[in-house]
Design a protein around this motif. Structure first.
Motif, PDB file in Angstrom:
ATOM      1  N   VAL A 160      84.175  75.070  13.000  1.00  0.00           N
ATOM      2  CA  VAL A 160      85.411  75.747  13.419  1.00  0.00           C
ATOM      3  C   VAL A 160      86.608  74.937  12.935  1.00  0.00           C
ATOM      4  O   VAL A 160      86.648  73.714  13.096  1.00  0.00           O
ATOM      5  CB  VAL A 160      85.468  75.898  14.955  1.00  0.00           C
ATOM      6  CG1 VAL A 160      86.794  76.544  15.377  1.00  0.00           C
ATOM      7  CG2 VAL A 160      84.299  76.709  15.468  1.00  0.00           C
ATOM      8  N   ASP A 161      87.591  75.615  12.342  1.00  0.00           N
ATOM      9  CA  ASP A 161      88.873  74.995  12.023  1.00  0.00           C
ATOM     10  C   ASP A 161      89.788  75.229  13.226  1.00  0.00           C
ATOM     11  O   ASP A 161      90.196  76.364  13.507  1.00  0.00           O
ATOM     12  CB  ASP A 161      89.479  75.606  10.759  1.00  0.00           C
ATOM     13  CG  ASP A 161      90.754  74.879  10.321  1.00  0.00           C
ATOM     14  OD1 ASP A 161      91.492  74.385  11.201  1.00  0.00           O
ATOM     15  OD2 ASP A 161      91.003  74.810   9.115  1.00  0.00           O
ATOM     16  N   LEU A 162      90.088  74.161  13.936  1.00  0.00           N
ATOM     17  CA  LEU A 162      90.861  74.288  15.173  1.00  0.00           C
ATOM     18  C   LEU A 162      92.257  74.837  14.915  1.00  0.00           C
ATOM     19  O   LEU A 162      92.800  75.601  15.732  1.00  0.00           O
ATOM     20  CB  LEU A 162      90.930  72.934  15.886  1.00  0.00           C
ATOM     21  CG  LEU A 162      91.564  72.925  17.278  1.00  0.00           C
ATOM     22  CD1 LEU A 162      90.849  73.884  18.222  1.00  0.00           C
ATOM     23  CD2 LEU A 162      91.556  71.509  17.861  1.00  0.00           C
TER      24      LEU A 162
ATOM     25  N   GLN B  84      97.507  70.820  11.992  1.00  0.00           N
ATOM     26  CA  GLN B  84      96.862  70.301  10.795  1.00  0.00           C
ATOM     27  C   GLN B  84      95.414  70.796  10.769  1.00  0.00           C
ATOM     28  O   GLN B  84      94.774  70.864  11.826  1.00  0.00           O
ATOM     29  CB  GLN B  84      96.878  68.770  10.790  1.00  0.00           C
ATOM     30  CG  GLN B  84      98.259  68.157  10.887  1.00  0.00           C
ATOM     31  CD  GLN B  84      98.195  66.646  11.056  1.00  0.00           C
ATOM     32  OE1 GLN B  84      97.121  66.047  10.955  1.00  0.00           O
ATOM     33  NE2 GLN B  84      99.344  66.042  11.312  1.00  0.00           N
ATOM     34  N   PRO B  85      94.883  71.129   9.619  1.00  0.00           N
ATOM     35  CA  PRO B  85      93.486  71.576   9.564  1.00  0.00           C
ATOM     36  C   PRO B  85      92.541  70.485  10.083  1.00  0.00           C
ATOM     37  O   PRO B  85      92.562  69.360   9.587  1.00  0.00           O
ATOM     38  CB  PRO B  85      93.259  71.848   8.076  1.00  0.00           C
ATOM     39  CG  PRO B  85      94.622  72.055   7.492  1.00  0.00           C
ATOM     40  CD  PRO B  85      95.536  71.164   8.294  1.00  0.00           C
ATOM     41  N   VAL B  86      91.766  70.826  11.090  1.00  0.00           N
ATOM     42  CA  VAL B  86      90.767  69.907  11.649  1.00  0.00           C
ATOM     43  C   VAL B  86      89.501  70.714  11.885  1.00  0.00           C
ATOM     44  O   VAL B  86      89.499  71.645  12.704  1.00  0.00           O
ATOM     45  CB  VAL B  86      91.237  69.269  12.972  1.00  0.00           C
ATOM     46  CG1 VAL B  86      90.163  68.306  13.482  1.00  0.00           C
ATOM     47  CG2 VAL B  86      92.558  68.547  12.799  1.00  0.00           C
ATOM     48  N   THR B  87      88.430  70.380  11.185  1.00  0.00           N
ATOM     49  CA  THR B  87      87.183  71.122  11.322  1.00  0.00           C
ATOM     50  C   THR B  87      86.184  70.305  12.138  1.00  0.00           C
ATOM     51  O   THR B  87      85.980  69.115  11.881  1.00  0.00           O
ATOM     52  CB  THR B  87      86.577  71.454   9.951  1.00  0.00           C
ATOM     53  OG1 THR B  87      87.515  72.256   9.219  1.00  0.00           O
ATOM     54  CG2 THR B  87      85.274  72.221  10.111  1.00  0.00           C
ATOM     55  N   GLY B  88      85.601  70.959  13.114  1.00  0.00           N
ATOM     56  CA  GLY B  88      84.565  70.315  13.935  1.00  0.00           C
ATOM     57  C   GLY B  88      83.527  71.345  14.328  1.00  0.00           C
ATOM     58  O   GLY B  88      83.635  72.533  13.986  1.00  0.00           O
TER      59      GLY B  88
END
Length: 395
Positions: free
Chosen positions: A250-252, A279-283
């Motif tokens: 998932v890109d938060l 900011q793009p953050v994927t987890g």
């Protein structure tokens, strides 16, 4: 009970033959006899054991029987032990009087009267056993009293928990009835208004623009009801440990932008603007559950934000994703900052009383299920900032 209590007897004499003879007179199945050939040896035994009776020879080298008795009477552990003196000295020396002055309960002259010795020792043994039996009964009663006190405290705690549960149930039912009635009343009024127009043949009330506005109002009311029902179902899932988490990539930042877009009508109704700094953050998280988190925090900001701008940011901090939702509204007191994460709790220092008080409770549980944590930073009148930290790859 008395038959199970063993009595310990101490005999003190510097002559071994006297010790053997005296032990032969007083020994029995219900008693144990200890021998000491000096006052020092006797003191050592007295500190190790609890004796029912001490039989002391008066004339011993070093410390005599009277001096030993004085020491016994001055020591807490031994001052209540009955003392019987034995002496071969003549009666004219008046040892008996001195013995009683030293705290003795009896005085025997040698040669000993066998029947007198055995009967007197038996009396002291029985008295000791009766005292011990009473002591055990008192201890048992005290233990029973403590257990009853503990049980009573537990019952009181349970009663308080039950009373709290009843109050929470009543409050919950009151809140639910109010919150459910609000969208239902809106739908009911819309339905009655449309029926009135139809009855009067007023078809001008159903132009495409007006039908669109009606549909949007209906959708908002239905969404409110759906959200209430979902919140109650989520609480039930949390209580039974059935809150499901299905992580995917998932890109938060994208998720937050999507939720904000879906809130356009609520933002317009609240007269509030939102600024995004993401900011793009994927987890690896459950996208549906994180949408609930963002929606709950955004709803909270709109509800208590006093129509002021709301700021949302997303950034990466090491192996964590950080989501912040800040408003500039009424703020939260330090005493309320922990309470608001509990079930059915809402900010107490305001007249705003919307919702079931479940949003932040559910939010915390979802964050915890992702092995993250949520904090709030706020002061009264200074707005509030909710900060959510999520590991990028929770186990």
């Amino acid at each position: 009970m008395l038959s199970k209590i063993e009595a310990k007897l101490l005999i003190v004499d510097d002559l071994p033959e006297n010790l053997l003879a005296l032990e032969g007179l007083i020994r029995g199945d219900d008693r144990q006899v200890y021998q000491a050939s000096s006052a020092d040896e006797a003191l050592s035994l007295l500190l190790q054991h609890e004796f029912a009776l001490a039989i002391l020879d008066v004339q011993m080298p070093g410390m005599n029987g009277f001096e030993l008795a004085e020491l016994m009477r001055g020591t807490e552990k031994t001052k209540h032990i009955p003392i019987v003196f034995v002496s071969a000295a003549g009666r004219e020396l008046n040892y008996a009087f001195k013995g009683y002055e030293s705290g003795a309960v009896d005085f025997l002259h040698k040669p000993l009267d066998i029947k007198a010795v055995t009967s007197k020792v038996t009396v002291f043994v029985e008295l000791y056993r009766q005292r011990q039996a009473i002591k055990q009964q008192v201890q048992a009663l005290e233990k029973s009293r403590q257990e009853q006190d503990t049980l009573l405290a537990e019952l009181r705690a349970t009663q308080e928990e039950l009373q709290l549960a009843v109050r929470m149930r009543d409050d919950f039912m009151s809140i639910v009835s109010h919150e459910v009635r609000t969208p239902l009343n809106g739908l009911m009024l819309e339905t009655q208004l449309r029926k009135l127009h139809l009855d009067k043949g007023n078809m001008a009330a159903f132009t495409p623009e007006k039908l669109r506005a009606m549909s949007e109002r209906d959708e908002r009311q239905i969404n409110s009801l759906t959200r209430l029902i979902e919140d109650m179902l989520d609480v039930s899932r949390i209580r039974t440990g059935k809150l499901s988490i299905l992580p995917t990539a998932v890109d938060l930042a994208e998720l937050v932008a999507r939720v904000v877009e879906n809130f356009e009508s609520q933002l317009s109704a609240a007269g509030c603007s939102i600024s995004l700094d993401v900011q793009p953050v994927t987890g690896y998280w459950d996208a549906f559950r994180l949408e609930q988190v963002v929606a709950n925090l955004l709803t909270n900001a709109l509800r208590y934000g006093a129509r002021q701008p709301v700021e949302i940011s997303v950034e990466r901090q090491g192996e964590q994703a950080c989501l912040r939702v800040r408003d500039h509204g009424i703020g939260i007191s330090s005493t309320d900052q922990e309470r608001i994460f509990q079930q059915f709790e809402r900010v107490a220092s305001t007249s705003v009383r919307q919702g079931l008080g479940l949003g932040l409770f559910i939010t915390r549980q979802i964050v915890a299920a992702h092995q993250g944590h949520i904090q709030v930073y706020s002061e009264l009148g200074q707005g509030a900032c909710f900060e959510v930290s999520l590991p990028l790859s929770p186990s």
